[in-house]
Write an enzyme that holds these catalytic residues in place. Structure first.
Site: not given
Length: 306
Positions: A139-140
């Protein structure tokens, strides 16, 4: 829709599943890309659109429509990258918090893909070149290790290792509160949240995919627990959803965490810490570790150990 390339095959033997048959024809394609062909109605058997699970009999005629590869829209960008290992087949990246892995949801700049296109001389294009080289993602706002394929042979090998669970991925997370147990395994089904489509959620079996995570407590603090998570499957947001399911979400998680946050953070305290895999060319075991980021250790140092 762009142009299509049509291939026609006559089955020489029986096969219990059409997708297995097509995978056998196109050995250079990943199983997920073959699934997309079926999902898009691109495979017909004897003139009728085929399901992936349909049986194939000797003499059946298959027509397979292959969309032409899409030109990569990502542009190379000179973005600093922490490449901790690289050879002609793979690169292992320590991704910073805040960097998106690939384009999507309007992100066309500043992604890991943009940085890779600038830094590396080659990347695999096997999953449609919009996500070149990307075999798995984090995830970012999760930091840490990610392996990138530099050619299609490496991509197939790494995809297979991830699906066969031989590629091992270990994360560190700081959780809210104190877990009752010192370790265990969470097994649920994860799918899109029925009301909020941006979120994932624990759902009934027919609505999601099985998700398995091992967890072990490393340190206990007053009001917090440092945990190690070992992924047995790789679902979107898996650790974050499982931490919430345990009743102890990841500290700083803007989606699954507590609304009131004690610390000023830019995202969840979740770090892809260790990665082990077999090298795609010679099979040797490779182990990597990424140091815990300073903002994470800074908070651990502020907490009181129990």
């Amino acid at each position: 829709m762009g142009t299509m390339d049509k291939k026609i095959f006559t089955a020489q033997t029986d096969c219990n599943r059409a997708d297995v048959f097509v995978c056998g024809i196109f050995k250079e394609r990943t199983r997920s890309s073959v699934k997309k062909l079926f999902d898009g109605g691109m495979v017909t058997v004897n003139g009728k659109i085929s399901k992936a699970s349909q049986g194939i009999a000797s003499g059946d005629v298959l027509e397979i429509f292959l969309p032409d590869a899409v030109a990569c829209e990502a542009k190379p960008e000179d973005i600093p990258l922490d490449i901790i290992y690289e050879d002609e087949d793979i690169a292992v990246i320590n991704k910073p918090q805040g960097m998106t892995v690939h384009m999507g949801n309007g992100n066309t700049e500043g992604t890991l893909v943009n940085a890779l296109l600038y830094r590396l001389d080659s990347l695999s294009g096997i999953n449609g070149v919009i996500r070149p080289g990307i075999v798995h993602r984090i995830d970012k706002d999760t930091s840490g290790l990610l392996v990138v394929a530099k050619n299609d042979k490496a991509h197939l090998s790494l995809s297979e290792q991830i699906s066969q669970k031989t590629c091992k991925r270990t994360y560190l997370a700081l959780l809210e509160g104190n877990l009752k147990t010192d370790g265990g395994t969470v097994t649920t089904y994860i799918g899109r949240h029925p009301q909020d489509r941006i979120k994932m959620a624990v759902v009934p079996p027919e609505k999601g995919k099985i998700a398995i995570t091992d967890y072990n407590v490393l340190k206990r603090f007053s009001g917090y627990t440092l945990c190690r998570f070992d992924l047995k499957t790789g679902r979107t947001h898996q650790i974050r959803v499982h931490a919430k399911y345990l009743g102890h979400p990841v500290v700083g998680d803007p989606v699954y965490g507590f609304k009131k946050q004690k610390f000023k953070l830019n995202g969840q305290l979740l770090h892809a810490w260790r990665l082990s895999l077999a090298h795609p060319s010679d099979g040797r075991e490779m182990n990597f570790e990424a140091p815990v980021p300073f903002y994470f250790t800074d908070i651990l140092n502020k907490l009181t150990e129990l």
